[in-house]
Design a protein around this motif. Structure first.
Motif, PDB file in Angstrom:
ATOM      1  N   UNK A 143     -18.510 -32.308  23.946  1.00  0.00           N
ATOM      2  CA  UNK A 143     -19.955 -32.463  23.791  1.00  0.00           C
ATOM      3  C   UNK A 143     -20.763 -31.305  24.357  1.00  0.00           C
ATOM      4  N   UNK A 144     -20.124 -30.313  24.935  1.00  0.00           N
ATOM      5  CA  UNK A 144     -20.877 -29.176  25.449  1.00  0.00           C
ATOM      6  C   UNK A 144     -21.612 -28.480  24.293  1.00  0.00           C
ATOM      7  N   UNK A 145     -22.745 -27.835  24.585  1.00  0.00           N
ATOM      8  CA  UNK A 145     -23.508 -27.169  23.518  1.00  0.00           C
ATOM      9  C   UNK A 145     -22.636 -26.221  22.715  1.00  0.00           C
ATOM     10  N   UNK A 146     -22.763 -26.313  21.408  1.00  0.00           N
ATOM     11  CA  UNK A 146     -21.989 -25.490  20.469  1.00  0.00           C
ATOM     12  C   UNK A 146     -20.486 -25.734  20.562  1.00  0.00           C
ATOM     13  N   UNK A 147     -20.137 -26.917  21.069  1.00  0.00           N
ATOM     14  CA  UNK A 147     -18.733 -27.286  21.165  1.00  0.00           C
ATOM     15  C   UNK A 147     -18.246 -27.936  19.876  1.00  0.00           C
TER      16      UNK A 147
END
Length: 210
Positions: free
Chosen positions: A166-170
């Motif tokens: 769920x990390x950004x741009x993951x």
């Protein structure tokens, strides 16, 4: 393993008894798939739920195997019965079915069951599923249900398995962005997936023993 109609192994009655029975006027599998059971004020909640809980407690392992060996409706229903009854002896079986993704729709029920079991082993299965299927941006399987279940388990276990997805741009963002019709839908925000799994498990928990 080839798919078998339960009639072929002496369990022809399980479809009518567990899958297509009509406690609400519609088949049980339809009510489970549609999420109608979670809507406040649904007029059939008590009757539907009592019968579901009774069946989850009394269905035999052989009957569950007969359902899991057939098509998506029976597998979806079996997944719910396993989850409601917390039949953790089926962990490996439903984990294998989830990872195989042979049918649509049934995988969400497996994710519900894993969320209900609530252990690190269940988080590992869900993590393996997301590792395999989130990079497949051309496919829409049960990624949302798996993420919601994993987020619930992280909250319960104090772990962080879902963070790298769920990390950004993951991987999660990449999967959503690749499917244009999902990009602007709040349904695919991780917090919403978590909330939906909480609703499912809260529904089961509210009618069964902890």
């Amino acid at each position: 393993m080839p798919f078998q109609h339960p009639e072929e192994i002496g369990y022809g009655y399980v479809i009518e008894r567990y899958v297509t029975r009509k406690d609400s006027g519609r088949a049980r599998y339809f009510d489970l798939k549609s999420g109608r059971i979670l809507r406040p004020g649904w007029p059939h909640t008590e009757r539907f739920t009592r019968h579901l809980i009774d069946d989850a407690a009394t269905i035999t392992d052989a009957e569950l195997e007969a359902l899991l060996g057939y098509e998506w409706r029976s597998r979806l229903t079996a997944g719910w019965l396993i989850g409601v009854g917390r039949r953790a002896t089926f962990r490996k079986r439903i984990g294998d079915l989830l990872l195989a993704s042979e049918f649509c729709f049934s995988g969400g029920a497996y994710c519900f069951a894993l969320a209900r079991f609530g252990t690190h082993a269940d988080a590992e299965i869900l993590t393996a599923y997301l590792d395999r299927y989130l990079p497949r941006t051309d496919l829409r399987y049960d990624q949302p249900a798996a993420l919601g279940a994993l987020l619930r388990l992280d909250a319960h276990l104090g772990t962080h398995h879902a963070d790298r997805f769920t990390q950004p741009n993951g991987l999660w963002d990449g999967w959503v962005q690749a499917l244009a019709h999902l990009q602007d839908s709040p349904e695919y925000i991780p917090a919403e997936r978590h909330r939906w799994t909480d609703l499912q498990c809260g529904f089961a928990h509210g009618w069964t023993q902890p």
